[in-house]
Every structure is written in structure tokens, then in C-alpha cells.
Design an enzyme around this catalytic site. Structure first.
Site, PDB file in Angstrom:
ATOM      1  N   MET A   1      32.301  18.238  12.153  1.00 50.94           N
ATOM      2  CA  MET A   1      31.009  18.329  11.460  1.00 50.94           C
ATOM      3  C   MET A   1      30.932  17.374  10.272  1.00 50.94           C
ATOM      4  SD  MET A   1      29.046  21.611   9.798  1.00 50.94           S
ATOM      5  CE  MET A   1      29.199  22.622  11.266  1.00 50.94           C
TER       6      MET A   1
ATOM      7  N   LYS B   1       7.866   5.986  10.001  1.00 54.06           N
ATOM      8  CA  LYS B   1       8.080   7.399  10.345  1.00 54.06           C
ATOM      9  C   LYS B   1       9.567   7.737  10.251  1.00 54.06           C
ATOM     10  CE  LYS B   1       8.230   6.037  15.224  1.00 54.06           C
ATOM     11  NZ  LYS B   1       7.554   6.075  16.523  1.00 54.06           N
TER      12      LYS B   1
ATOM     13  N   TYR C   1      39.951  18.697  17.080  1.00 53.79           N
ATOM     14  CA  TYR C   1      39.722  19.883  17.911  1.00 53.79           C
ATOM     15  C   TYR C   1      40.026  19.605  19.373  1.00 53.79           C
ATOM     16  CZ  TYR C   1      37.112  22.061  14.064  1.00 53.79           C
ATOM     17  OH  TYR C   1      36.742  22.609  12.874  1.00 53.79           O
TER      18      TYR C   1
ATOM     19  N   ARG D   1       1.569  10.544  27.121  1.00 52.40           N
ATOM     20  CA  ARG D   1       1.985  11.252  25.917  1.00 52.40           C
ATOM     21  C   ARG D   1       0.678  11.615  25.218  1.00 52.40           C
ATOM     22  NH1 ARG D   1       6.333   8.521  21.719  1.00 52.40           N
ATOM     23  NH2 ARG D   1       4.498   7.349  21.080  1.00 52.40           N
TER      24      ARG D   1
HETATM   25  C1  LIG Z   1       7.511   4.656  16.857  1.00 56.31           C
HETATM   26  C2  LIG Z   1       6.220   4.051  17.204  1.00 56.31           C
HETATM   27  C3  LIG Z   1       5.996   2.675  17.012  1.00 56.31           C
HETATM   28  C4  LIG Z   1       7.076   1.704  16.636  1.00 56.31           C
HETATM   29  O1  LIG Z   1       7.866   1.427  17.783  1.00 56.31           O
HETATM   30  P1  LIG Z   1       9.064   0.382  17.734  1.00 56.31           P
HETATM   31  O2  LIG Z   1       9.530   0.267  19.139  1.00 56.31           O
HETATM   32  O3  LIG Z   1      10.108   0.994  16.856  1.00 56.31           O
HETATM   33  O4  LIG Z   1       8.550  -0.890  17.169  1.00 56.31           O
HETATM   34  C5  LIG Z   1       4.719   2.199  17.225  1.00 56.31           C
HETATM   35  N1  LIG Z   1       3.733   3.023  17.624  1.00 56.31           N
HETATM   36  C6  LIG Z   1       3.920   4.332  17.848  1.00 56.31           C
HETATM   37  C7  LIG Z   1       2.799   5.175  18.303  1.00 56.31           C
HETATM   38  C8  LIG Z   1       5.176   4.886  17.664  1.00 56.31           C
HETATM   39  O5  LIG Z   1       5.360   6.190  17.911  1.00 56.31           O
END
Ligand SMILES: *Cc1c(COP(=O)(O)O)cnc(C)c1O
Length: 441
Positions: free
Chosen positions: A369, A63, A321, A187
Site C-alpha cells: 500500500m 480534468k 507479500y 457515451r
Molecule cells: C479527456 C477528454 C479530452 C482530452 O483527451 P486527450 O486524449 O487527453 O487529449 C477531450 N475531450 C473530452 C470530452 C474528454 O473527456
């Protein structure tokens, strides 16, 4: 495996490099600008280490553009290293990934019940958009595309299940779903109270030939606190969820709960499949429990940029800045062409570590930036005689990398996380699209 583009970007005249000598020998065409080198040998090494620890099917979690590393080269390397599943959050990411795999000639599973393999991997997507039945039934809807893409979909609610059923019926296919149970993270996922109704509906949909309930899954909230007892609570709820599905006549064959932290610190929670993210990229989920070195992992990304200017400023001169840092002596400073527009956290003002000219220094003053100023040390000695600049414009600054590969003292993304009060995950994934990713190896 023929995968679209990614040949080695290393100069072909450079000798073949081992991960250990990579820094000295790789020549990158794009080195005139900032870039993130992606060490595919380190990635493959991490995959082998983690896969052998897992001892079962594993999913490469890719992801957020593979945690900022570039999904295409990462997915290919993980499949080569034996991943049989690829996982992403968003549907668009999943469809993009399917397109890349199709173009590279990576097979889709031939039948609905063919087990996942690295030759014909399964793709799981776990943030499925909410669609009304009317929307879901429409040709070209996101769910239509998902089913046409042979994606496995996570389902947490009756609404989601209904949309998937409608899309599957309209398309005349069987949707592969993973029922998500909330085992304590609050979640995504059905809480246990809601699970019997969801399970009954899923069973009905399966009987109607609309879905195949292939998976049951959840996610651990405190895997990085091995002694908290939390994972045992998660597991107990998971088992209860499994009973509920069984009572509805559902027996999903792919039960999965663990990400990297679960894999490392809760062997009894590995179940049928582990979903590995951060470990692949070379970092520990919680360095206070075990460092990445202790886990045998190597950082995959090296973020580097050439200095675009080096100059001398007088003692007392303020930098960047707001003038929050002033030179304590006559000073050499360098300009690095990366800023918060590229994902360098503003929280790194006067603390973010950078390696240049064989030594470690820091950002001085605020992060802008597009650029940061780094300290290059005193411009006069104690007697007031001028000292030469320790680095020149064009010299390479390494913002983060692997000290074993890139030079002792090179900071890591973990070091950046520490000074910014965050985690390596965030440092890596926030690296912006202006920075080219250059796969090597
Ligand atoms: C991001 C994620 C993972 C991977 O988690 P890591 O700690 O990076 O290994 C696995 N399962 C779900 C549902 C996630 O959102």
C-alpha cells in the site's frame, strides 16, 4: 499574470535551469519525501508545439486535477501559453477552477458573446448533474452555482436542457450551452434520432432568453486508429447534427470534436476548437501510432522518492507479500516509499521500472500500500566476494520522468503503462493525493 501561490519551488540559489539540465540542478525542499515535480517549462513547450499544430483556438483539458499534475499551475501555464478555453468533466472541478481563476485575478468574459481569450478564458464543463426542475430552481443548487460561475455547460438530453432553462430563468441569466451529439462513441450526447427534438427545445429556450446555444460538439472514439475510417463516420454524423441544429434555426459558432488524437491524426476534424489533454502532459494518445518524441512532446511529471532503506538479503530470500520474488543471488534491495495507496499499480509487481544510482532496475515482489522493494543488484561477485551497495538510503529513485531531462534510462509513465497493460493517462491520473505536486519553472 498574478496567480495564487505557485512560485518556483526550486531552491532560489540554484541557477536558472533549462529543461535539459533540470535533473541535475533543481533542489526541491520536499525531496526528503516522495513528490511529483511538475516541469512547467515542458508543459509550456508542449502547449506551444500543439497550439501551433492546431492553428486555432484550443482548450486545455485539466480534468482530474490536470491529469494528476495539479490544476492550478497547469491552468495558469496553459493560459500563458495561449489557451483560451479550459475544460473539465465534473461541475465541482469547474467551480473549483473558477474560484482559483477569480482569486488569481483572471477575468471572466465581460459579455455573453465576448469570444474566449487567454485573458478571459471560457470554462466548459461536460458532466452536468441531473436535477429536477425544483432542484434546479433553488438558489445554491449545483446549476445555480454553475451559472453564477459563468460556466459553459454541455447538454445532451431534454432533461438536462430543462434543468438548465429553469436555473437560468430563476437566476435571470442566459446559460451558455454546447449541444452534444453522439457521433459514434455511444457515451454522452444525443443520438441523431433524438437531436431534432432537443434542437427544437433548445431553440425555444434561446428564443425565451434562457440559453444561448454557443457550441455543438462531440468526441472521437477511435482517433488513435487513423486508418479505421471511424473518424470519417464521426464527422459525417457531426455534419448531419449540425444540419439538424441549423434547421431548428441554431448556428453555434464553436464546433468541436477533436482531442489530442484528432488534432494529431485527423486535421480535417479540428473544426473551430480542439480540446487538448494528454499531449500537454507530454504523452502520445497512442504510442503505436506515434511516440511522444515523434510528436515533439516532453513528459511533464517526474515522480521521485528517496530510498528509505537499503539492505542485503541472502540468495533465495523471498520479498514482499506472498514471496512471489526471491533473490537469485545474495542481493542488495532498496525500499521506495510509494505504493498502491499512492497510485502505483499493483499490476507492476516485479516489473515496474525504477531508476536509481544511474541505472534502471525494477520493483521486485508485490506492490504494497505504501511501499515497494526494488532490486539493487548482486551483493557478491562470481567468486563470492562481497560487493558494495550501489545506492544508499536517501538516494533518489525516479519512478517515472523524462529520459531527456532526468537521465538516459529513466522510465516514463508510458513504460509503466506498458508493463501494467494500461495507458499513460491512467498511470498519471491515478497518482494519489498523498504525493505532493511541486511545480518547477
Ligand atoms: C479527456 C477528454 C479530452 C482530452 O483527451 P486527450 O486524449 O487527453 O487529449 C477531450 N475531450 C473530452 C470530452 C474528454 O473527456
Amino acid at each position: 499574470m498574478p496567480f495564487m501561490t505557485v512560485a518556483s519551488s526550486a531552491d532560489s540559489s540554484a541557477p536558472q535551469t533549462s529543461a535539459r539540465t533540470w535533473a541535475a540542478e533543481v533542489r526541491v525542499p520536499g525531496a526528503a519525501t516522495a513528490c511529483a515535480l511538475i516541469d512547467l517549462e515542458a508543459l509550456a513547450h508542449n502547449a506551444r508545439v500543439l497550439a501551433s499544430k492546431a492553428g486555432r483556438a484550443w482548450m486545455a483539458v485539466v480534468k482530474a486535477d490536470a491529469y494528476g499534475h495539479g490544476i492550478e499551475a497547469v491552468a495558469r501555464t496553459c493560459l500563458d501559453a495561449g489557451a483560451s478555453w479550459l475544460g473539465v468533466a465534473q461541475l465541482d472541478e469547474a467551480l473549483h477552477l473558477r474560484g482559483l481563476l477569480d482569486a488569481a485575478g483572471v477575468a471572466r468574459p465581460r459579455s455573453a458573446d465576448e469570444p474566449a481569450s487567454s485573458q478571459a478564458p471560457r470554462l466548459l464543463c461536460w458532466l452536468v448533474p441531473v436535477l429536477s426542475p425544483q432542484q434546479a430552481a433553488r438558489e445554491g443548487s449545483p446549476l445555480w452555482e454553475a451559472l453564477a460561475g459563468d460556466l459553459d455547460l454541455s447538454v445532451s438530453t431534454l432533461t438536462q436542457l430543462q434543468a438548465v432553462r429553469v436555473a437560468a430563468r430563476a437566476q435571470g441569466v442566459v446559460a451558455r450551452i454546447h449541444v452534444k451529439v453522439d457521433t459514434g462513441m455511444s457515451r454522452a450526447g444525443a443520438v441523431l434520432e433524438d437531436l431534432p427534438a432537443l434542437a427544437r427545445e433548445a431553440r425555444a429556450a434561446q428564443d425565451a432568453g434562457e440559453v444561448d446555444v454557443v457550441g455543438l460538439w462531440s468526441h472521437l472514439s477511435r482517433a488513435d486508429e487513423p486508418d479505421s475510417g471511424s473518424t470519417e463516420d464521426h464527422l459525417a454524423r457531426f455534419r448531419r447534427g449540425e444540419q439538424i441544429l441549423n434547421q431548428a434555426g441554431l448556428h453555434p459558432g464553436v464546433r468541436h470534436l477533436s482531442a489530442t488524437g484528432g488534432l494529431e491524426w485527423h486535421p480535417h476534424a479540428r473544426l473551430d476548437l480542439v480540446r487538448i489533454g494528454i499531449g500537454l502532459y507530454g504523452f502520445s494518445p497512442e504510442p503505436a501510432v506515434a511516440t511522444s518524441q515523434e510528436l515533439g512532446l516532453r513528459p511533464v511529471m517526474r515522480l521521485q522518492a528517496p530510498l528509505v532503506q537499503v539492505k542485503r538479503i541472502p540468495a533465495g530470500q523471498a520479498v514482499s507479500y506472498g514471496g512471489t520474488w526471491s533473490a537469485p543471488t545474495d542481493r542488495w534491495v532498496g525500499l521506495v516509499p510509494l505504493g498502491y495507496g499512492d497510485g502505483i499499480p499493483r499490476a507492476a509487481a516485479s516489473t515496474g521500472p525504477v531508476w536509481v544510482a544511474g541505472r534502471r532496475t525494477t520493483v521486485v515482489g508485490k506492490v504494497c500500500m505504501d511501499q515497494v522493494v526494488i532490486d539493487l543488484g548482486p551483493a557478491t561477485d562470481a567468486a563470492g566476494s562481497p560487493l558494495p551497495a550501489p545506492a544508499a538510503a536517501g538516494d533518489r529513485a525516479i519512478v517515472w520522468g523524462d529520459p531527456d531531462r532526468d537521465g538516459e534510462g529513466v522510465p516514463t509513465a508510458e513504460d509503466w503503462a506498458r508493463v501494467c497493460s494500461t495507458i499513460s493517462y491512467e498511470i498519471l491520473t491515478r497518482l494519489g493525493p498523498r504525493v505532493p505536486r511541486v511545480p518547477v519553472g
